[in-house]
Design an enzyme around this catalytic site. Structure first.
Site, short mmCIF file in Angstrom:
data_model
loop_
_atom_site.label_atom_id
_atom_site.label_comp_id
_atom_site.label_asym_id
_atom_site.label_seq_id
_atom_site.Cartn_x
_atom_site.Cartn_y
_atom_site.Cartn_z
N ASP A 114 -10.88 3.22 4.06
CA ASP A 114 -11.29 1.83 4.11
C ASP A 114 -12.83 1.73 4.12
O ASP A 114 -13.16 0.43 3.72
CB ASP A 114 -10.73 1.21 5.34
N LYS A 122 0.78 -1.14 -0.15
CA LYS A 122 0.19 0.03 0.17
C LYS A 122 0.80 1.22 0.17
O LYS A 122 0.67 2.16 -0.69
CB LYS A 122 -0.86 -0.07 1.38
N GLN A 125 -4.64 -0.90 9.69
CA GLN A 125 -4.62 -2.44 8.93
C GLN A 125 -5.19 -3.59 10.14
O GLN A 125 -5.02 -3.34 11.39
CB GLN A 125 -3.12 -2.62 8.67
N1 GUN Z 1 -6.70 -6.54 6.15
C1 GUN Z 1 -6.81 -7.18 5.07
N2 GUN Z 1 -7.68 -6.71 4.07
C2 GUN Z 1 -7.80 -5.27 4.71
C3 GUN Z 1 -8.49 -4.18 4.07
O1 GUN Z 1 -8.97 -4.05 3.07
N3 GUN Z 1 -8.48 -3.14 5.18
C4 GUN Z 1 -7.61 -3.18 6.21
N4 GUN Z 1 -7.71 -1.93 7.22
N5 GUN Z 1 -7.28 -4.41 6.82
C5 GUN Z 1 -7.21 -5.35 5.82
#
Ligand code: GUN
Length: 307
Positions: free
Chosen positions: A120, A53, A97
């Site tokens: 998100d 990311k 995350q």
């Molecule tokens: N963990 C796995 N996929 C995601 C996501 O799309 N967002 C977040 N914050 N954590 C994740």
């Protein structure tokens, strides 16, 4: 001929659009959009996701900051980090995350994120906005799937979409998005009676349950669009041989690496029946990070009064 829905191509296309918009902004002497990622603990998969990311944000021309907290961080420490990011005028998007270490109250911490920076789309305010048809933020994976379908020319209006899996990151927001696009939507899950029968009614089938190669020809009507959201790592040689006996490319990949990525769909058996299908890898996967960039740019434009 089955149409392959190419997430890599569509993802690159959207990333180039985002990068071009950011280049135009900074060319006008505006500040670039800023993304902040909060990573608590040392979960290896999360570290890989967070790194990709951050890298993608930087390549697109954003500023990016990853805040790493120890697995022993207290709820107060994580909350203070989030509040500092809420108050930071150069941060447009905040992503915490998941999963968080079990000792931390996930729901309470997600609530601490400013909904207008919640790229998100997990804050209850954004969940509510999606279901009430107001502008907000939509979780990146379903948002990316919608872009993939639209940019691949898949007709949505009036079609019957069957979503298997009711997670808040994929299944539930996917349903809201497809309803807004005038699909008729059926949600299925682990307790659904006659799952194959429900799935065979789908014009568009979304497989999002996290079980390797679970969906076979008995789940798919001829000509249906199949979207495979699963990303499962298989390291059992017998299972790989059974699933991919006729796929030399997959077998070679397994021989090289000792594991292969497999979706929720039994691709070799389902692809010949489907009208269109997403491969794994290279289907839905590349779009998740891409749409995080798109959401961060959207947050920036809203905060700057440009949207
Ligand atoms: N963990 C796995 N996929 C995601 C996501 O799309 N967002 C977040 N914050 N954590 C994740």
């Amino acid at each position: 001929m089955t149409q392959i829905l190419d997430g890599k191509r569509v993802g690159d296309e959207i990333r180039n659009e985002v990068a071009a918009e950011i280049a135009a902004l900074t060319g006008d002497r505006r500040r670039p959009p800023g993304l902040a990622v909060v990573l608590v603990g040392e979960d290896p998969a999360s570290q890989v996701y967070v790194a990709s990311k951050g890298k993608a944000a930087t390549i697109a021309g954003m500023t990016e900051r990853t805040l790493r907290l120890s697995a022993a961080a207290t709820p107060g420490e994580v909350r203070r980090t989030i509040e500092e990011l809420n108050a930071d005028s150069e941060v447009d998007g905040i992503l915490v995350q998941l999963p968080l270490p079990e000792s931390l109250p996930e729901r309470e911490l997600l609530l601490a994120i400013d909904p207008d920076k919640d790229v998100d789309g997990l804050h209850p305010m954004n969940v509510g906005r999606l279901w009430s048809g107001e502008p907000g933020f939509v979780p990146c994976t379903p948002f990316g799937i919608l872009e993939l379908l639209e940019r691949s020319g898949v007709e949505l209006i009036g079609r019957h979409a069957v979503i298997v899996g009711r997670s808040r990151l994929v299944g539930k927001p996917m349903a809201g998005l497809l309803l807004a696009e005038h699909c008729t939507v059926t949600m299925c899950h682990s307790r659904t009676a006659d799952l194959p029968g429900e799935c065979r009614r789908a014009d568009i089938l979304m497989a999002a349950i996290g079980r390797p190669a679970f969906f076979g020809p008995e789940h798919v009507r001829e000509g249906a669009v199949v979207v495979d959201v699963g990303i499962n790592r298989l390291d059992d040689a017998d299972e790989v041989q059974r699933l991919f006996a006729d796929s030399p490319k997959k077998l070679r990949a397994f021989a090289r690496r000792g594991s292969v990525l497999v979706g929720d769909v039994d691709y070799p058996k389902v692809a010949p029946i489907a009208g269109a299908i997403t491969p794994v890898p290279g289907g839905v996967g590349p779009l998740t990070v891409t749409m995080l960039l798109a959401n961060t740019l959207l947050a920036y434009k809203r905060r700057e009064g440009m949207e």
